[in-house]
Design a protein around this motif. Sequence first.
Motif, mmCIF file in Angstrom:
data_model
loop_
_atom_site.group_PDB
_atom_site.id
_atom_site.type_symbol
_atom_site.label_atom_id
_atom_site.label_comp_id
_atom_site.label_asym_id
_atom_site.label_seq_id
_atom_site.Cartn_x
_atom_site.Cartn_y
_atom_site.Cartn_z
ATOM 1 N N ALA A 185 0.818 -1.226 0.000
ATOM 2 C CA ALA A 185 0.000 0.000 0.000
ATOM 3 C C ALA A 185 0.844 1.265 0.000
ATOM 4 C CB ALA A 185 -0.936 -0.008 1.214
ATOM 5 N N ASP A 186 2.148 1.149 -0.193
ATOM 6 C CA ASP A 186 3.042 2.308 -0.116
ATOM 7 C C ASP A 186 2.857 3.238 -1.308
ATOM 8 O OD1 ASP A 186 5.426 1.479 -2.220
ATOM 9 O OD2 ASP A 186 4.527 -0.250 -1.213
ATOM 10 N N THR A 187 3.385 4.441 -1.177
ATOM 11 C CA THR A 187 3.205 5.474 -2.197
ATOM 12 C C THR A 187 3.919 5.150 -3.498
ATOM 13 O OG1 THR A 187 2.808 7.217 -0.571
ATOM 14 C CG2 THR A 187 3.650 7.924 -2.703
ATOM 15 N N LEU A 188 5.019 4.433 -3.431
ATOM 16 C CA LEU A 188 5.713 4.071 -4.670
ATOM 17 C C LEU A 188 4.816 3.210 -5.554
ATOM 18 C CD1 LEU A 188 8.413 4.641 -5.995
ATOM 19 C CD2 LEU A 188 9.304 2.533 -4.985
ATOM 20 N N GLY A 189 4.025 2.321 -4.953
ATOM 21 C CA GLY A 189 3.057 1.551 -5.723
ATOM 22 C C GLY A 189 1.984 2.444 -6.319
ATOM 23 N N VAL A 190 1.553 3.463 -5.548
ATOM 24 C CA VAL A 190 0.550 4.410 -6.054
ATOM 25 C C VAL A 190 1.089 5.151 -7.269
ATOM 26 C CG1 VAL A 190 -0.814 6.460 -5.494
ATOM 27 C CG2 VAL A 190 -0.456 4.692 -3.760
ATOM 28 N N VAL A 191 2.345 5.535 -7.227
ATOM 29 C CA VAL A 191 2.966 6.250 -8.350
ATOM 30 C C VAL A 191 2.921 5.409 -9.617
ATOM 31 C CG1 VAL A 191 5.209 7.035 -9.221
ATOM 32 C CG2 VAL A 191 4.432 7.737 -6.947
ATOM 33 N N ARG A 192 3.217 4.130 -9.486
ATOM 34 C CA ARG A 192 3.197 3.254 -10.663
ATOM 35 C C ARG A 192 1.775 3.037 -11.161
ATOM 36 N NH1 ARG A 192 8.115 -0.031 -7.886
ATOM 37 N NH2 ARG A 192 9.788 1.015 -9.025
ATOM 38 N N ASP A 193 0.831 2.970 -10.215
ATOM 39 C CA ASP A 193 -0.582 2.896 -10.616
ATOM 40 C C ASP A 193 -0.976 4.138 -11.405
ATOM 41 O OD1 ASP A 193 -0.685 0.551 -9.116
ATOM 42 O OD2 ASP A 193 -1.665 1.514 -7.395
ATOM 43 N N MET A 194 -0.508 5.293 -10.956
ATOM 44 C CA MET A 194 -0.891 6.549 -11.596
ATOM 45 C C MET A 194 -0.363 6.610 -13.021
ATOM 46 S SD MET A 194 -0.800 10.409 -10.042
ATOM 47 C CE MET A 194 0.877 10.932 -10.390
ATOM 48 N N ASP A 195 0.823 6.071 -13.250
ATOM 49 C CA ASP A 195 1.317 6.077 -14.618
ATOM 50 C C ASP A 195 0.568 5.078 -15.487
ATOM 51 O OD1 ASP A 195 3.897 5.295 -16.724
ATOM 52 O OD2 ASP A 195 3.292 7.368 -16.396
ATOM 53 N N ALA A 196 0.143 3.963 -14.896
ATOM 54 C CA ALA A 196 -0.701 3.036 -15.643
ATOM 55 C C ALA A 196 -2.033 3.703 -15.988
ATOM 56 C CB ALA A 196 -0.945 1.770 -14.819
ATOM 57 N N LEU A 197 -2.562 4.503 -15.071
ATOM 58 C CA LEU A 197 -3.793 5.235 -15.334
ATOM 59 C C LEU A 197 -3.587 6.236 -16.464
ATOM 60 C CD1 LEU A 197 -6.698 6.049 -14.666
ATOM 61 C CD2 LEU A 197 -5.792 7.472 -12.795
ATOM 62 N N ARG A 198 -2.440 6.897 -16.484
ATOM 63 C CA ARG A 198 -2.123 7.805 -17.593
ATOM 64 C C ARG A 198 -2.235 7.065 -18.923
ATOM 65 N NH1 ARG A 198 1.623 7.804 -20.956
ATOM 66 N NH2 ARG A 198 2.762 6.227 -19.774
ATOM 67 N N GLY A 199 -1.641 5.884 -18.992
ATOM 68 C CA GLY A 199 -1.703 5.111 -20.221
ATOM 69 C C GLY A 199 -3.120 4.699 -20.567
ATOM 70 N N ALA A 200 -3.889 4.297 -19.559
ATOM 71 C CA ALA A 200 -5.269 3.875 -19.800
ATOM 72 C C ALA A 200 -6.134 5.025 -20.288
ATOM 73 C CB ALA A 200 -5.862 3.277 -18.518
ATOM 74 N N LEU A 201 -5.793 6.243 -19.899
ATOM 75 C CA LEU A 201 -6.533 7.419 -20.358
ATOM 76 C C LEU A 201 -6.094 7.866 -21.749
ATOM 77 C CD1 LEU A 201 -6.483 9.453 -17.029
ATOM 78 C CD2 LEU A 201 -8.493 8.393 -18.074
ATOM 79 N N GLY A 202 -5.053 7.231 -22.272
ATOM 80 C CA GLY A 202 -4.564 7.575 -23.597
ATOM 81 C C GLY A 202 -3.792 8.865 -23.652
ATOM 82 N N GLU A 203 -3.194 9.260 -22.559
ATOM 83 C CA GLU A 203 -2.477 10.544 -22.476
ATOM 84 C C GLU A 203 -0.965 10.323 -22.519
ATOM 85 O OE1 GLU A 203 -3.954 13.528 -22.359
ATOM 86 O OE2 GLU A 203 -5.988 12.716 -22.318
ATOM 87 N N GLN A 204 -0.282 11.090 -23.348
ATOM 88 C CA GLN A 204 1.174 11.061 -23.356
ATOM 89 C C GLN A 204 1.745 11.783 -22.141
ATOM 90 O OE1 GLN A 204 3.223 9.417 -25.577
ATOM 91 N NE2 GLN A 204 1.264 8.540 -26.253
#
Length: 502
Positions: A185-204
């Motif tokens: 549940a650490d923040t480093l995992g959240v950061v990687r989730d957020m970049d996966a979300l960026r990709g899922a949103l189709g945003e560069q």
Amino acid sequence: MQPFIKALTGALAAAALLLGAGVADADTSDLDASGDAGSSSSIDWKPCPEHTTAECGTLRLPIDWARPGGEKFDLAVARRKATDPDRRVGVLLVNPGGPGDSGVNFALERATTYFSADVRAKFDIVGFDPRGVGASSPVTCSRELIDRQPSAYPRDQAEFDRLAAYNRELRQDCREHSGPMFDHADTLGVVRDMDALRGALGEQKINYFGHSYGTLIGEQYAELYGDRIRAMALTANIDHSLGTREFLVSSAATAEDSFHEFVKWCDRSRSCALHGRDVTAVWDGLLTRADRGEIRDPDHPDQALTANAIAFTAVKEYFYGPDWAQLATYVATLDAQTATATATVAAKAETKAETTAQPFQAVFCQDWRVRAKDYPEYARLTAAERRAAPHMRGSPRVHAALAGCVGWPDEVNNPQHRLRVTKAPKILLMHSRHDPANNYSWVTNVRRQTRGTTVLLTYEGAGHRVYPRSDCTRDAADGYLTALKVPRDGSRCAAVDPDVGP
């Protein structure tokens, strides 16, 4: 349950917000251990059940980014589309802090009044519940066990050992109820989730607005994925390079500073319920009476309020705004109580669920290596904290957080370190001079660690919130986010009188 634990857990988004929302599995063949998500990943957006003007969905992601093919969880996401599509700039990911606050709840219920019309016109505002929080595989624990938490202020080695044993028992209980997410549940995992979300949103590239603990997400995203940022505004910043003593003492010092700002306001403002009195003496006397068990909880007259509970309430409920007039009334009301009998600290009888959401320690104790080894070390830390804040009795908020890590394993997933940001564009840091929770020195430390990449704008007043404080703070953030107008480094916005408000 003790008051500081209630406040630390914060308001979490209910899973019901996502009932009926679509679930999309990220194509894990496009995900590597760095957290990069290919554009083939998508979210099946559906109207949110209770907020039909917004969209909700989930994105399936690895629990352990070191094993992207392993167990998965559903990241809860909510989106409010730009109100003026013709002027749309992109997505604005948001996190309101905590750790434990819901980004979904922020996007659905607060973003429409928090952000200006211009920001809402130009950005799709996207909130997500960080892993372990809200509807994103929440960390849950036995309520009965939480309710029998021992004091965070042990008086000897035996009580320290009992605190450590309790924390180990609670940790095991939470792991059993939460599954593998508890250990990730650490923040480093959240950061990687957020970049996966960026990709899922189709945003560069993304735009990000993070407040308080949400700034740590932004800082670490900038370290790993700085070239994927268009704009990033961080308010009430976290300094993740601090050691245990410095973290605790600086937190206490900034709470004490806010107390003195409150006293000065009370001395000059006739709207203060304590105006004309020696406010410091009234406050110190109130805490002394609380030590004797003479102060009752106004909502539960059969229960006593401890001095630490009163101090915690002052910081969390009133200094954050700041809402000094309400604090003065609160203190005056408590001080007016007569000491005809001694109240006892007792649990309120009520029907309770077997488990409850409890993400704070799962996140905090894996983001910070803050482990007192024995009672002498713990006592030295407590003494230093109280020397830094004699009227506030230290920092009950941070003290409780550190106490919750006693007895945990020494190794953490995301230990403190100096920031190393090399590829990011200019990032806007905003911070109150008299922040009651995050010491102003924290943002100046972050600024030094990221020289050349960040610019600092200081709000000269009090309070934990920065963006909505004044036209100056809002306009600076809006110009930066919408048009990349970077404020001059070292810019300042004048304080707003709490009698007038933002």
